[in-house]
Design a protein around this motif. Structure first.
Motif, PDB file in Angstrom:
ATOM      1  N   VAL A 147      46.637  44.587   5.073  1.00 19.02           N
ATOM      2  CA  VAL A 147      47.282  45.072   6.286  1.00 19.02           C
ATOM      3  C   VAL A 147      47.763  43.847   7.056  1.00 19.02           C
ATOM      4  O   VAL A 147      46.981  42.931   7.336  1.00 19.02           O
ATOM      5  N   LEU A 148      49.051  43.810   7.369  1.00 15.23           N
ATOM      6  CA  LEU A 148      49.618  42.678   8.097  1.00 15.23           C
ATOM      7  C   LEU A 148      49.590  42.959   9.600  1.00 15.23           C
ATOM      8  O   LEU A 148      49.711  44.093  10.024  1.00 15.23           O
TER       9      LEU A 148
ATOM     10  N   GLN B 136      49.828  51.367  16.698  1.00 11.96           N
ATOM     11  CA  GLN B 136      50.507  50.310  15.955  1.00 11.96           C
ATOM     12  C   GLN B 136      50.968  50.830  14.597  1.00 11.96           C
ATOM     13  O   GLN B 136      50.226  51.528  13.907  1.00 11.96           O
ATOM     14  N   GLU B 137      52.203  50.486  14.235  1.00  9.33           N
ATOM     15  CA  GLU B 137      52.709  50.898  12.930  1.00  9.33           C
ATOM     16  C   GLU B 137      52.040  50.071  11.838  1.00  9.33           C
ATOM     17  O   GLU B 137      51.801  48.882  12.003  1.00  9.33           O
ATOM     18  N   LEU B 138      51.743  50.708  10.733  1.00  8.86           N
ATOM     19  CA  LEU B 138      51.041  50.084   9.626  1.00  8.86           C
ATOM     20  C   LEU B 138      52.027  49.352   8.714  1.00  8.86           C
ATOM     21  O   LEU B 138      52.985  49.949   8.220  1.00  8.86           O
ATOM     22  N   VAL B 139      51.787  48.053   8.520  1.00 10.55           N
ATOM     23  CA  VAL B 139      52.585  47.241   7.600  1.00 10.55           C
ATOM     24  C   VAL B 139      51.628  46.707   6.541  1.00 10.55           C
ATOM     25  O   VAL B 139      50.600  46.118   6.865  1.00 10.55           O
ATOM     26  N   VAL B 140      51.974  46.925   5.268  1.00 11.22           N
ATOM     27  CA  VAL B 140      51.103  46.567   4.157  1.00 11.22           C
ATOM     28  C   VAL B 140      51.862  45.679   3.189  1.00 11.22           C
ATOM     29  O   VAL B 140      53.058  45.876   2.961  1.00 11.22           O
TER      30      VAL B 140
ATOM     31  N   PRO C  49      41.125  42.851   6.260  1.00 15.24           N
ATOM     32  CA  PRO C  49      42.398  43.539   6.063  1.00 15.24           C
ATOM     33  C   PRO C  49      42.749  43.793   4.593  1.00 15.24           C
ATOM     34  O   PRO C  49      43.821  44.293   4.304  1.00 15.24           O
ATOM     35  N   PHE C  50      41.850  43.431   3.654  1.00 10.56           N
ATOM     36  CA  PHE C  50      42.156  43.585   2.228  1.00 10.56           C
ATOM     37  C   PHE C  50      41.529  44.850   1.666  1.00 10.56           C
ATOM     38  O   PHE C  50      40.425  45.219   2.033  1.00 10.56           O
TER      39      PHE C  50
END
Length: 139
Positions: free
Chosen positions: A102-103, A65-69, A88-89
């Motif tokens: 992290v979304l 999975q690609e990381l979206v922040v 996720p924080f």
């Protein structure tokens, strides 16, 4: 595969209504990803970091999975409480009150809307911040 900084449209489509409802806020491309600002101050920034280039993101990168922040500001008194639980924080590696999250499918979008709104209140002029109420629950 996306290049670093590209944000999936489905994420932007969830964030835009939250950020656009805040007085005088605007969206613009950032050096990586997209940011929302009030005047010249950024209150939210979403991007896809290159986890191999920055070790702060490495623990959150998954092979499938690609990381979206997203980063935003929090009152200093709330910083430890928000980041102590871990994923996720986490604490961003810049700014004295910047938190990253992290979304993904695990995100509570109502909580995130409240955090973005609080970040806006911290960065906006007092008269604009006073106009803001918490956003309604998202569907």
């Amino acid at each position: 595969m996306s290049s670093p900084g590209d944000v999936p449209p489905e994420i932007l489509n969830r964030l835009r209504p939250i950020c656009r409802q805040l007085p005088e806020s605007y969206e613009e491309p950032a050096w990586i990803g997209v940011r929302w600002r009030i005047r010249t101050r950024t209150f939210a920034h979403v991007y896809m970091p290159d986890a191999q280039r920055s070790s702060v993101y490495a623990p959150y990168a998954a092979a499938d999975q690609e990381l979206v922040v997203m980063t935003f500001r929090v009152p200093v008194d709330d910083l430890l409480g928000l980041t102590a639980g871990g994923f996720p924080f986490f604490r961003a590696d810049w700014g004295h009150n910047v938190v990253a999250t992290v979304l993904g499918d695990h995100i509570d979008w109502t909580e995130l809307a409240e955090l973005i709104t609080d970040s806006y209140r911290l960065m906006a002029p007092k008269f604009l911040a006073a106009k803001v109420t918490l956003p309604p629950p998202l569907s």
